[in-house]
Design a protein around this motif. Structure first.
Motif, PDB file in Angstrom:
ATOM      1  N   THR A  59       0.814  -1.218   0.000  1.00 35.32           N
ATOM      2  CA  THR A  59       0.000   0.000   0.000  1.00 35.32           C
ATOM      3  C   THR A  59       0.848   1.269   0.000  1.00 35.32           C
ATOM      4  O   THR A  59       0.310   2.362  -0.215  1.00 35.32           O
ATOM      5  CB  THR A  59      -0.913   0.030   1.237  1.00 35.32           C
ATOM      6  N   GLY A  60       2.132   1.129   0.263  1.00 35.41           N
ATOM      7  CA  GLY A  60       2.998   2.303   0.383  1.00 35.41           C
ATOM      8  C   GLY A  60       2.783   3.092   1.654  1.00 35.41           C
ATOM      9  O   GLY A  60       3.287   4.217   1.788  1.00 35.41           O
ATOM     10  N   ARG A  61       2.052   2.556   2.615  1.00 37.66           N
ATOM     11  CA  ARG A  61       1.744   3.276   3.855  1.00 37.66           C
ATOM     12  C   ARG A  61       2.911   3.206   4.836  1.00 37.66           C
ATOM     13  O   ARG A  61       3.460   2.136   5.069  1.00 37.66           O
ATOM     14  CB  ARG A  61       0.502   2.691   4.531  1.00 37.66           C
ATOM     15  N   GLU A  62       3.263   4.341   5.412  1.00 37.90           N
ATOM     16  CA  GLU A  62       4.168   4.378   6.568  1.00 37.90           C
ATOM     17  C   GLU A  62       3.312   4.147   7.806  1.00 37.90           C
ATOM     18  O   GLU A  62       2.384   4.911   8.077  1.00 37.90           O
ATOM     19  CB  GLU A  62       4.895   5.722   6.649  1.00 37.90           C
ATOM     20  N   LEU A  63       3.627   3.104   8.550  1.00 38.48           N
ATOM     21  CA  LEU A  63       2.788   2.722   9.685  1.00 38.48           C
ATOM     22  C   LEU A  63       3.100   3.504  10.950  1.00 38.48           C
ATOM     23  O   LEU A  63       2.304   3.509  11.885  1.00 38.48           O
ATOM     24  CB  LEU A  63       2.933   1.221   9.955  1.00 38.48           C
ATOM     25  N   LEU A  64       4.269   4.145  10.994  1.00 39.05           N
ATOM     26  CA  LEU A  64       4.709   4.882  12.172  1.00 39.05           C
ATOM     27  C   LEU A  64       4.682   6.381  11.901  1.00 39.05           C
ATOM     28  O   LEU A  64       4.482   6.808  10.754  1.00 39.05           O
ATOM     29  CB  LEU A  64       6.126   4.475  12.560  1.00 39.05           C
ATOM     30  N   TYR A  65       4.912   7.160  12.939  1.00 39.12           N
ATOM     31  CA  TYR A  65       5.265   8.558  12.732  1.00 39.12           C
ATOM     32  C   TYR A  65       6.770   8.586  12.506  1.00 39.12           C
ATOM     33  O   TYR A  65       7.552   8.230  13.385  1.00 39.12           O
ATOM     34  CB  TYR A  65       4.910   9.419  13.937  1.00 39.12           C
ATOM     35  N   ARG A  66       7.172   8.996  11.334  1.00 34.57           N
ATOM     36  CA  ARG A  66       8.587   9.040  10.957  1.00 34.57           C
ATOM     37  C   ARG A  66       9.053  10.493  11.015  1.00 34.57           C
ATOM     38  O   ARG A  66       8.631  11.328  10.212  1.00 34.57           O
ATOM     39  CB  ARG A  66       8.780   8.458   9.551  1.00 34.57           C
ATOM     40  N   ASN A  67       9.905  10.777  11.960  1.00 35.96           N
ATOM     41  CA  ASN A  67      10.373  12.153  12.152  1.00 35.96           C
ATOM     42  C   ASN A  67      11.232  12.574  10.956  1.00 35.96           C
ATOM     43  O   ASN A  67      12.195  11.883  10.607  1.00 35.96           O
ATOM     44  CB  ASN A  67      11.190  12.256  13.435  1.00 35.96           C
ATOM     45  N   PRO A  68      10.906  13.719  10.324  1.00 37.68           N
ATOM     46  CA  PRO A  68      11.689  14.150   9.162  1.00 37.68           C
ATOM     47  C   PRO A  68      13.024  14.788   9.522  1.00 37.68           C
ATOM     48  O   PRO A  68      13.790  15.158   8.629  1.00 37.68           O
ATOM     49  CB  PRO A  68      10.770  15.169   8.484  1.00 37.68           C
ATOM     50  N   VAL A  69      13.320  14.947  10.833  1.00 33.97           N
ATOM     51  CA  VAL A  69      14.592  15.543  11.259  1.00 33.97           C
ATOM     52  C   VAL A  69      15.168  14.698  12.387  1.00 33.97           C
ATOM     53  O   VAL A  69      14.465  13.916  13.033  1.00 33.97           O
ATOM     54  CB  VAL A  69      14.415  17.005  11.746  1.00 33.97           C
ATOM     55  N   PHE A  70      16.470  14.865  12.620  1.00 38.11           N
ATOM     56  CA  PHE A  70      17.089  14.291  13.811  1.00 38.11           C
ATOM     57  C   PHE A  70      17.433  15.446  14.742  1.00 38.11           C
ATOM     58  O   PHE A  70      18.410  16.150  14.547  1.00 38.11           O
ATOM     59  CB  PHE A  70      18.355  13.498  13.460  1.00 38.11           C
ATOM     60  N   GLN A  71      16.573  15.649  15.744  1.00 40.85           N
ATOM     61  CA  GLN A  71      16.747  16.760  16.670  1.00 40.85           C
ATOM     62  C   GLN A  71      16.673  16.252  18.103  1.00 40.85           C
ATOM     63  O   GLN A  71      15.591  16.019  18.639  1.00 40.85           O
ATOM     64  CB  GLN A  71      15.682  17.831  16.453  1.00 40.85           C
ATOM     65  N   PRO A  72      17.824  16.048  18.744  1.00 36.72           N
ATOM     66  CA  PRO A  72      17.794  15.631  20.153  1.00 36.72           C
ATOM     67  C   PRO A  72      17.171  16.702  21.035  1.00 36.72           C
ATOM     68  O   PRO A  72      17.192  17.905  20.734  1.00 36.72           O
ATOM     69  CB  PRO A  72      19.282  15.440  20.490  1.00 36.72           C
ATOM     70  N   ALA A  73      16.609  16.248  22.137  1.00 38.41           N
ATOM     71  CA  ALA A  73      16.041  17.122  23.164  1.00 38.41           C
ATOM     72  C   ALA A  73      16.239  16.424  24.509  1.00 38.41           C
ATOM     73  O   ALA A  73      16.567  15.241  24.567  1.00 38.41           O
ATOM     74  CB  ALA A  73      14.566  17.394  22.888  1.00 38.41           C
ATOM     75  N   GLY A  74      16.025  17.156  25.603  1.00 39.44           N
ATOM     76  CA  GLY A  74      16.374  16.658  26.927  1.00 39.44           C
ATOM     77  C   GLY A  74      15.313  15.780  27.559  1.00 39.44           C
ATOM     78  O   GLY A  74      14.806  16.097  28.643  1.00 39.44           O
ATOM     79  N   PHE A  75      14.972  14.662  26.933  1.00 38.60           N
ATOM     80  CA  PHE A  75      13.924  13.784  27.433  1.00 38.60           C
ATOM     81  C   PHE A  75      14.454  12.468  27.983  1.00 38.60           C
ATOM     82  O   PHE A  75      13.769  11.806  28.765  1.00 38.60           O
ATOM     83  CB  PHE A  75      12.910  13.482  26.328  1.00 38.60           C
ATOM     84  N   ALA A  76      15.629  12.019  27.570  1.00 37.40           N
ATOM     85  CA  ALA A  76      16.157  10.754  28.063  1.00 37.40           C
ATOM     86  C   ALA A  76      16.642  10.907  29.501  1.00 37.40           C
ATOM     87  O   ALA A  76      16.889  12.021  29.981  1.00 37.40           O
ATOM     88  CB  ALA A  76      17.302  10.265  27.175  1.00 37.40           C
ATOM     89  N   LEU A  77      16.798   9.794  30.188  1.00 37.31           N
ATOM     90  CA  LEU A  77      17.287   9.827  31.560  1.00 37.31           C
ATOM     91  C   LEU A  77      18.614  10.567  31.648  1.00 37.31           C
ATOM     92  O   LEU A  77      18.900  11.244  32.629  1.00 37.31           O
ATOM     93  CB  LEU A  77      17.435   8.405  32.095  1.00 37.31           C
ATOM     94  N   ASN A  78      19.440  10.426  30.622  1.00 38.91           N
ATOM     95  CA  ASN A  78      20.743  11.098  30.621  1.00 38.91           C
ATOM     96  C   ASN A  78      20.819  12.236  29.608  1.00 38.91           C
ATOM     97  O   ASN A  78      21.910  12.662  29.242  1.00 38.91           O
ATOM     98  CB  ASN A  78      21.863  10.086  30.342  1.00 38.91           C
ATOM     99  N   GLY A  79      19.670  12.732  29.167  1.00 37.17           N
ATOM    100  CA  GLY A  79      19.690  13.898  28.289  1.00 37.17           C
ATOM    101  C   GLY A  79      19.136  13.620  26.910  1.00 37.17           C
ATOM    102  O   GLY A  79      17.918  13.528  26.713  1.00 37.17           O
ATOM    103  N   ALA A  80      20.012  13.465  25.930  1.00 36.58           N
ATOM    104  CA  ALA A  80      19.614  13.465  24.526  1.00 36.58           C
ATOM    105  C   ALA A  80      18.650  12.328  24.178  1.00 36.58           C
ATOM    106  O   ALA A  80      18.896  11.155  24.474  1.00 36.58           O
ATOM    107  CB  ALA A  80      20.859  13.380  23.641  1.00 36.58           C
ATOM    108  N   TRP A  81      17.566  12.701  23.522  1.00 39.40           N
ATOM    109  CA  TRP A  81      16.525  11.796  23.035  1.00 39.40           C
ATOM    110  C   TRP A  81      15.905  12.446  21.816  1.00 39.40           C
ATOM    111  O   TRP A  81      15.990  13.666  21.630  1.00 39.40           O
ATOM    112  CB  TRP A  81      15.469  11.598  24.128  1.00 39.40           C
ATOM    113  N   PHE A  82      15.308  11.649  20.951  1.00 36.62           N
ATOM    114  CA  PHE A  82      14.626  12.215  19.781  1.00 36.62           C
ATOM    115  C   PHE A  82      13.326  11.459  19.568  1.00 36.62           C
ATOM    116  O   PHE A  82      13.148  10.323  20.027  1.00 36.62           O
ATOM    117  CB  PHE A  82      15.513  12.150  18.539  1.00 36.62           C
ATOM    118  N   SER A  83      12.408  12.071  18.881  1.00 34.72           N
ATOM    119  CA  SER A  83      11.069  11.498  18.726  1.00 34.72           C
ATOM    120  C   SER A  83      10.950  10.730  17.423  1.00 34.72           C
ATOM    121  O   SER A  83      11.712  10.916  16.481  1.00 34.72           O
ATOM    122  CB  SER A  83      10.013  12.608  18.777  1.00 34.72           C
ATOM    123  N   GLY A  84       9.925   9.869  17.371  1.00 34.80           N
ATOM    124  CA  GLY A  84       9.598   9.140  16.154  1.00 34.80           C
ATOM    125  C   GLY A  84       9.964   7.668  16.222  1.00 34.80           C
ATOM    126  O   GLY A  84      10.833   7.243  16.985  1.00 34.80           O
TER     127      GLY A  84
END
Length: 652
Positions: free
Chosen positions: A106-131
């Motif tokens: 079907t050509g469907r992307e089943l996930l949310y695929r983040n179009p960028v790699f942008q770390p943010a302070g969400f991981a236990l030790n800091g850098a994390w990214f979404s998607g």
């Protein structure tokens, strides 16, 4: 036929930057905690697991907080697992994250695929990214391996097709784990076999949540009539599902504020969760029963939630929600894993097509039944159980050619344990590197090698009881006392940690690392003035030794930030100003130091100058989840409403 191949992914992104070399003695602000009074009202087993071995700190992991927000084309290594139905793209250098799950017919992307790699302070030790799909192991929160490399290699699957095995040593709890990705020939479902092992002679707290990002326009369905709502006011309360407080929470955009919904899936019910669009199409995840929990996280429509959505991805590219599956009912709990045992289960991810009118109808029972029936037709429950049994027969199979390599810490720990082997997840001695060398010498010779010169900031500390015992019997030179104090601090023996650091300080050539540890101890015990003195002295010492390397820059940035905050806390803006002014202009331009400048100007009485810093604009790249510091500083500057660009509030 199923294939595995190496590839590359190029997208706008940033470099992670060097690790923060200062030991993380203070736990990062963790938003997922429950007030003690609220805990007393919870079911007994849930309350017990919430109170079981909470994380004291992220040691021995180091903080990752050196990234920025100026994106440029960035190339990431990928591993692609593919059959004629699905294409799975994995990021082995970033925790083994599944970046994309594409349904080829079907050509469907089943996930949310983040179009960028942008770390943010969400991981236990800091850098994390979404998607994508991330594998969260360790403790409440996003894993410390979010932006770390893991091992990867092919393994023969149960039906002869190749599996992609990912594995690493999770250092916060000392637990090795593996994730086997398997695409049977002709299958519309990705099978994921997971095993967490406890090789130690003592029980260990285990934690796991598979975190799946999906477009937020979908409806989230799960076989439950109740959920535990967790808001960022640190409360956990039982609510009906899907409608609570008059709002249908199964639609992520119906919420106002960010929130978690941990669903009460009844015993005996099949474990699954689905996110389906307006046409009834989307993703379903199911598993064997050990993976008990199911969860929805939504950002909501409020200003703070929308700001975070823009912050984590590219504005205008659509928001996301998270559906998750975990070992416990909630992410606030840790589960006891007995000595020399393991937890294992199988998950399945695939496309689902259901009747849209029923999926989005007002009858929740009918909507759930529709999804359950479609799932049963596409992937019977018995088929998942059979696949789990077949996978278990291959779980110990030795992997083939290494497609990616993780850290050397697992190899070091197995050597400490007498050369213990973990079938299926080898940690080869060849992976030992410079960070492990001094600890290997301690293990073999009984002495931690003394620093011959201040050529670099101290290396990482180890805090497990076995390493602490070795440090206690090693010759007591300053380097040993430094690392021993860190291990004692982590164990909760703070008085002894202070004594170790003070002994080390008496003979140290390079005093600033010990002074900084003592400053943290003073700050934590309420001796704020002495903490400020020690921070100022430590920063002077660092400036006298530092060189033009990335490690020294990272140490300078980290120590300057802590020193300025400590000095401002005791009303010494003049000394804080001297620390700020000694920083390189490139550091002073960073968002965190622009915020510190605004705070400094407030303390100096220059509210106009502080307001000017906000008006020019800045971005604190490593801003922590749930942080409210921007608003706290703003209200000291002006009575005007907080601008939307600075509004990251996650609670009313």
């Amino acid at each position: 036929m199923t294939t595995i191949r190496r590839d590359e992914l190029t997208l706008p992104g940033v470099e992670l930057g060097p690790e923060n070399p200062l030991p993380a003695l203070r736990p990062l602000r963790e938003t997922h905690t429950v007030d003690e009074r609220a805990r007393a009202t919870l079911p007994r087993d849930m309350a017990r697991q919430i109170g079981y071995e909470p994380l004291r700190s992220v040691l021995p992991a180091r903080l990752l907080d050196g990234y920025g927000r100026d994106r440029a084309d960035t190339t990431l290594d990928t591993l692609v697992l593919e059959n004629d139905r699905l294409r799975v793209t994995v990021l082995p250098g970033l925790g083994g994250r599944v970046h994309s799950l594409c349904h080829k017919p079907t050509g469907r992307e089943l996930l949310y695929r983040n179009p960028v790699f942008q770390p943010a302070g969400f991981a236990l030790n800091g850098a994390w990214f979404s998607g994508g799909i991330e594998w969260n192991i360790g403790a409440t929160g996003h894993t410390a391996l979010s932006c770390a490399p893991v091992y990867a290699a092919p393994v023969p699957g149960p039906d002869g097709t190749p599996m992609l095995r990912l594995w690493e040593w999770e250092r916060l709890r000392g637990l090795p784990f593996q994730v086997d990705l398997w695409l049977p020939d002709g299958s519309d479902f990705l099978y994921v076999g997971v095993r967490i092992r406890n090789p130690h002679e003592r029980p260990a707290p285990a934690y796991w949540w598979s975190n799946i990002a999906v477009p937020e326009e979908r409806r989230v369905l799960v076989p439950a009539d109740e959920a535990w709502h967790f808001g960022y006011e640190h409360t956990l309360r039982r609510v009906p599902a899907p409608v609570s407080d008059g709002v249908d929470r199964s639609y992520p955009r119906h919420g106002t504020h960010p929130a978690d919904y941990f669903y009460e899936v009844p015993d005996g019910e099949r474990r699954w969760i689905a996110a389906l669009d307006g046409d009834g199409h989307g993703l379903v995840q199911t598993s064997t029963d050990l993976l008990r929990g199911r969860k929805l996280f939504l950002w909501g429509t409020g200003t703070g939630g929308r700001r975070w959505q823009d912050w984590l991805t590219e504005p205008g590219t659509g928001g996301y929600a998270e559906i998750q599956a975990g070992l416990a009912r909630t992410q606030l709990e840790h589960v006891k894993l007995e000595a020399e045992s393991d937890f294992s289960w199988l998950e399945a991810y695939g496309p689902l097509a259901a009747d849209a009118a029923r999926v989005h109808g007002a009858d929740w029972t009918a909507a759930r039944a529709e999804v359950a029936a479609r799932l049963a037709a596409a992937l019977p429950r018995a088929a998942v159980e059979d696949a789990y049994g077949a996978w278990l027969d291959r779980a110990d199979t030795e992997p083939g050619e290494r497609l990616a390599v993780g850290s050397g810490w697992g190899a070091l720990e197995l050597l400490r344990m007498g050369g213990k082997l973990l079938p299926g997840t080898p940690f080869d001695a060849a992976t030992l590197g410079p960070e492990q060398e001094p600890w290997l010498e301690l293990l073999r010779a009984g002495a931690y090698p003394a620093a011959r010169c201040a050529a670099a900031p101290p290396g990482p500390s180890l805090v497990d009881r076995a390493w602490r015992d070795m440090l206690e019997t090693a010759p007591a030179d300053p380097a040993t006392e430094y690392h021993l104090g860190v291990a004692q601090w982590h164990a909760g023996d703070r008085a002894q940690a202070v004594r170790s650091w003070e002994r080390g300080l008496e003979r140290a050539v390079s005093a600033w690392p010990l002074l900084r540890c003592l400053a943290v101890a003073d700050r934590e015990s309420g001796h704020l003035s002495r903490a400020a003195d020690r921070y100022a002295e430590a920063f002077d010492g660092l400036c006298a030794e530092r060189a033009s390397t990335s490690a020294w820059t990272a140490a300078t940035v980290a120590l300057a930030r802590e020193a300025i905050e400590a000095l401002l806390a005791v009303g010494r803006p003049a000394v804080a100003r001297t620390v700020f002014d000694r920083l390189d202009p490139s550091i002073r331009k960073r968002g965190r130091f622009r915020l510190l400048l605004a705070q400094l100007l407030v303390e100096e009485g220059d509210l106009v100058g502080a307001r000017g810093v906000f008006d020019v604009g800045f971005e604190v790249a490593e801003l922590r989840e749930g942080a409210e510091v921007l608003g706290e500083v703003w209200v000291r500057v002006t009575d005007a409403p907080l601008p939307a660009r600075y509004d990251f509030r996650m609670r009313p």
